[in-house]
Design a protein around this motif. Structure first.
Motif, PDB file in Angstrom:
ATOM      1  N   SER A 188       5.939  -5.309   4.874  1.00 40.40           N
ATOM      2  CA  SER A 188       5.155  -4.087   4.696  1.00 40.40           C
ATOM      3  C   SER A 188       5.896  -3.173   3.730  1.00 40.40           C
ATOM      4  O   SER A 188       7.027  -2.769   3.996  1.00 40.40           O
ATOM      5  N   THR A 189       5.265  -2.850   2.592  1.00 38.47           N
ATOM      6  CA  THR A 189       5.994  -2.113   1.564  1.00 38.47           C
ATOM      7  C   THR A 189       5.055  -1.375   0.624  1.00 38.47           C
ATOM      8  O   THR A 189       3.865  -1.701   0.527  1.00 38.47           O
ATOM      9  N   HIS A 190       5.587  -0.380  -0.078  1.00 39.61           N
ATOM     10  CA  HIS A 190       4.847   0.244  -1.178  1.00 39.61           C
ATOM     11  C   HIS A 190       5.474  -0.135  -2.513  1.00 39.61           C
ATOM     12  O   HIS A 190       5.050   0.343  -3.565  1.00 39.61           O
ATOM     13  N   LEU A 191       6.469  -1.027  -2.490  1.00 39.11           N
ATOM     14  CA  LEU A 191       7.179  -1.431  -3.697  1.00 39.11           C
ATOM     15  C   LEU A 191       6.605  -2.738  -4.251  1.00 39.11           C
ATOM     16  O   LEU A 191       6.754  -3.801  -3.645  1.00 39.11           O
ATOM     17  N   VAL A 192       5.952  -2.647  -5.393  1.00 40.39           N
ATOM     18  CA  VAL A 192       5.331  -3.817  -6.013  1.00 40.39           C
ATOM     19  C   VAL A 192       6.371  -4.894  -6.308  1.00 40.39           C
ATOM     20  O   VAL A 192       6.113  -6.089  -6.155  1.00 40.39           O
ATOM     21  N   GLU A 193       7.558  -4.476  -6.715  1.00 42.81           N
ATOM     22  CA  GLU A 193       8.608  -5.427  -7.102  1.00 42.81           C
ATOM     23  C   GLU A 193       8.958  -6.369  -5.961  1.00 42.81           C
ATOM     24  O   GLU A 193       9.165  -7.564  -6.171  1.00 42.81           O
ATOM     25  N   ASP A 194       9.029  -5.845  -4.731  1.00 41.89           N
ATOM     26  CA  ASP A 194       9.377  -6.694  -3.589  1.00 41.89           C
ATOM     27  C   ASP A 194       8.322  -7.771  -3.369  1.00 41.89           C
ATOM     28  O   ASP A 194       8.641  -8.933  -3.087  1.00 41.89           O
ATOM     29  N   VAL A 195       7.058  -7.393  -3.484  1.00 42.91           N
ATOM     30  CA  VAL A 195       5.975  -8.358  -3.287  1.00 42.91           C
ATOM     31  C   VAL A 195       5.980  -9.397  -4.402  1.00 42.91           C
ATOM     32  O   VAL A 195       5.825 -10.598  -4.154  1.00 42.91           O
ATOM     33  N   ARG A 196       6.162  -8.950  -5.635  1.00 47.19           N
ATOM     34  CA  ARG A 196       6.178  -9.868  -6.770  1.00 47.19           C
ATOM     35  C   ARG A 196       7.305 -10.889  -6.630  1.00 47.19           C
ATOM     36  O   ARG A 196       7.129 -12.075  -6.919  1.00 47.19           O
ATOM     37  N   ASN A 197       8.456 -10.454  -6.150  1.00 50.22           N
ATOM     38  CA  ASN A 197       9.621 -11.342  -6.054  1.00 50.22           C
ATOM     39  C   ASN A 197       9.552 -12.295  -4.873  1.00 50.22           C
ATOM     40  O   ASN A 197      10.135 -13.393  -4.924  1.00 50.22           O
ATOM     41  N   LEU A 198       8.873 -11.907  -3.801  1.00 48.15           N
ATOM     42  CA  LEU A 198       9.003 -12.628  -2.539  1.00 48.15           C
ATOM     43  C   LEU A 198       7.755 -13.359  -2.062  1.00 48.15           C
ATOM     44  O   LEU A 198       7.868 -14.348  -1.341  1.00 48.15           O
ATOM     45  N   CYS A 199       6.582 -12.859  -2.408  1.00 45.80           N
ATOM     46  CA  CYS A 199       5.371 -13.266  -1.686  1.00 45.80           C
ATOM     47  C   CYS A 199       4.511 -14.243  -2.473  1.00 45.80           C
ATOM     48  O   CYS A 199       4.243 -14.042  -3.658  1.00 45.80           O
ATOM     49  N   SER A 200       4.051 -15.277  -1.790  1.00 45.98           N
ATOM     50  CA  SER A 200       3.075 -16.196  -2.370  1.00 45.98           C
ATOM     51  C   SER A 200       1.658 -15.792  -1.982  1.00 45.98           C
ATOM     52  O   SER A 200       0.686 -16.283  -2.560  1.00 45.98           O
ATOM     53  N   ASP A 201       1.545 -14.881  -1.035  1.00 44.78           N
ATOM     54  CA  ASP A 201       0.245 -14.387  -0.587  1.00 44.78           C
ATOM     55  C   ASP A 201       0.398 -12.908  -0.250  1.00 44.78           C
ATOM     56  O   ASP A 201       1.464 -12.479   0.210  1.00 44.78           O
ATOM     57  N   MET A 202      -0.656 -12.125  -0.459  1.00 42.98           N
ATOM     58  CA  MET A 202      -0.527 -10.681  -0.289  1.00 42.98           C
ATOM     59  C   MET A 202      -1.896 -10.038  -0.088  1.00 42.98           C
ATOM     60  O   MET A 202      -2.939 -10.654  -0.319  1.00 42.98           O
TER      61      MET A 202
ATOM     62  N   GLY B 219       0.831  -1.198   0.000  1.00 51.12           N
ATOM     63  CA  GLY B 219       0.000   0.000   0.000  1.00 51.12           C
ATOM     64  C   GLY B 219       0.864   1.247   0.000  1.00 51.12           C
ATOM     65  O   GLY B 219       2.042   1.198   0.367  1.00 51.12           O
ATOM     66  N   PRO B 220       0.293   2.379  -0.403  1.00 44.85           N
ATOM     67  CA  PRO B 220       1.068   3.623  -0.440  1.00 44.85           C
ATOM     68  C   PRO B 220       1.350   4.145   0.957  1.00 44.85           C
ATOM     69  O   PRO B 220       0.769   3.661   1.947  1.00 44.85           O
ATOM     70  N   ASN B 221       2.240   5.120   1.057  1.00 40.67           N
ATOM     71  CA  ASN B 221       2.483   5.766   2.339  1.00 40.67           C
ATOM     72  C   ASN B 221       1.174   6.372   2.844  1.00 40.67           C
ATOM     73  O   ASN B 221       0.426   6.991   2.093  1.00 40.67           O
ATOM     74  N   GLY B 222       0.899   6.169   4.135  1.00 40.40           N
ATOM     75  CA  GLY B 222      -0.325   6.697   4.726  1.00 40.40           C
ATOM     76  C   GLY B 222      -1.529   5.792   4.590  1.00 40.40           C
ATOM     77  O   GLY B 222      -2.634   6.168   5.004  1.00 40.40           O
ATOM     78  N   ALA B 223      -1.337   4.585   4.035  1.00 39.18           N
ATOM     79  CA  ALA B 223      -2.474   3.691   3.817  1.00 39.18           C
ATOM     80  C   ALA B 223      -2.921   2.971   5.082  1.00 39.18           C
ATOM     81  O   ALA B 223      -4.016   2.406   5.128  1.00 39.18           O
ATOM     82  N   GLY B 224      -2.053   2.944   6.113  1.00 39.25           N
ATOM     83  CA  GLY B 224      -2.400   2.255   7.355  1.00 39.25           C
ATOM     84  C   GLY B 224      -1.490   1.085   7.671  1.00 39.25           C
ATOM     85  O   GLY B 224      -1.716   0.369   8.650  1.00 39.25           O
ATOM     86  N   LYS B 225      -0.434   0.901   6.876  1.00 43.84           N
ATOM     87  CA  LYS B 225       0.471  -0.232   7.116  1.00 43.84           C
ATOM     88  C   LYS B 225       1.123  -0.145   8.494  1.00 43.84           C
ATOM     89  O   LYS B 225       1.125  -1.122   9.248  1.00 43.84           O
ATOM     90  N   SER B 226       1.664   1.006   8.833  1.00 42.83           N
ATOM     91  CA  SER B 226       2.348   1.156  10.132  1.00 42.83           C
ATOM     92  C   SER B 226       1.367   1.012  11.286  1.00 42.83           C
ATOM     93  O   SER B 226       1.690   0.408  12.320  1.00 42.83           O
TER      94      SER B 226
END
Length: 290
Positions: A190-204, A36-43
């Motif tokens: 927890s990230t706003h970078l799509v690339e990290d999720v695409r490379n690492l995550c099987s669930d999101m 999610g983007p900064n300010g989306a509620g991740k933190s």
């Protein structure tokens, strides 16, 4: 198998701002991406999971223990890697890990030593164990951060924007490390970078304005967009006419030419089909008005 269950969690701060809206997630071993983007509620969600603040509504359990009522139960099993890991000047990697081990309750000297050496080996920093951490490169600091997060054999590790500022080689090395670690524990990325999720995550899951707007595997997100993503080169003036009539998910310059990408069930006039990717899915949900 470890399980983190977040059931209908909402959070309203004292000033009346609602940061989280009825969050529902069930997370097991592996790398789970919260995108999610900064300010989306991740933190806000991370702080609530680890017991730094209590939800206004809802329940959170970790391995069947209510951690809203008993936050120490997750804190004892938690590792944390912040976006920027602050380090002490003029302290070697080994001595800093030794100090952090004591803070985590590892007081037996041989146990501490063995664990530190094993972790430094895992993150490929054994040869640098006597070097001062402040002299490390950005990638080395992040790998050191992984080592400190894994002290005490945690069952859940929270990682916040881990690859910010890393060059491509260090990013790949770091991602391989996280992927290996995630086989036996939960890693919450927890990230706003799509690339990290695409490379690492099987669930999101995608979080927007405090609410989970979509969840699933990256492949499921991409498959749902097959035959629905279209693109064309455009001008600034033409864009003014396109915006009111199309569901535009992104605008980007490619070789100095503006390209607009839209979501539609059928190909709009003048557009051509584009093979969907996870970034398209992210922007589709992020820019949706529904």
């Amino acid at each position: 198998m470890n399980t983190l269950n977040i059931n209908n969690v909402s959070l309203v701060y004292n000033n009346g701002h609602q940061a989280l809206y009825a969050i529902k997630l069930n997370i097991t071993n592996g790398v789970f991406g919260l995108l999610g983007p900064n300010g989306a509620g991740k933190s806000s969600l991370m702080k609530t999971i680890v017991g730094l603040q209590k939800p206004t509504e809802g329940h959170i359990s970790f391995n069947d223990t209510d951690i809203v009522k008993n936050p120490l139960e997750i804190q004892k099993q938690l590792g944390f890697l912040p976006q920027y890991f602050g380090v002490y000047p003029k302290v070697s990697a080994y001595n800093l890990l030794q100090h952090l081990a004591k803070l985590k309750g590892i007081h037996h000297k041989k146990e501490s030593h063995d664990q530190i050496i094993n972790l430094l080996d895992k993150v490929n920093l054994v040869d640098a164990k006597n070097k001062e951490v402040h002299t490390f490169s950005g990638g080395m600091k992040q790998r050191f951060g992984v080592a400190q997060a894994l002290l005490g054999d945690p069952k859940i590790v929270i990682v916040d924007e881990p690859t910010a500022g890393l060059d491509p080689e260090e990013r790949n090395r770091f991602n391989a490390l996280l992927s290996e670690i995630g086989e036996d524990i939960i890693i919450l990325l927890s990230t706003h970078l799509v690339e990290d999720v695409r490379n690492l995550c099987s669930d999101m899951a995608i979080i927007k304005q405090g609410a989970i707007v979509a969840k699933g595997s990256p492949n499921e997100f991409i498959q749902a967009l097959q035959g629905k993503i279209w693109q064309k080169a455009t001008t600034k003036n033409e864009l003014l006419h396109l915006e009111p009539n199309h569901n535009i998910i992104s605008k980007q310059f490619i070789e100095k030419v503006m390209h607009v990408t839209v979501y539609a069930d059928a190909c709009p006039t003048g557009f051509k089909a584009v093979t969907p990717n996870l970034e398209h899915a992210y922007f589709t949900y992020l820019n949706s008005t529904t």
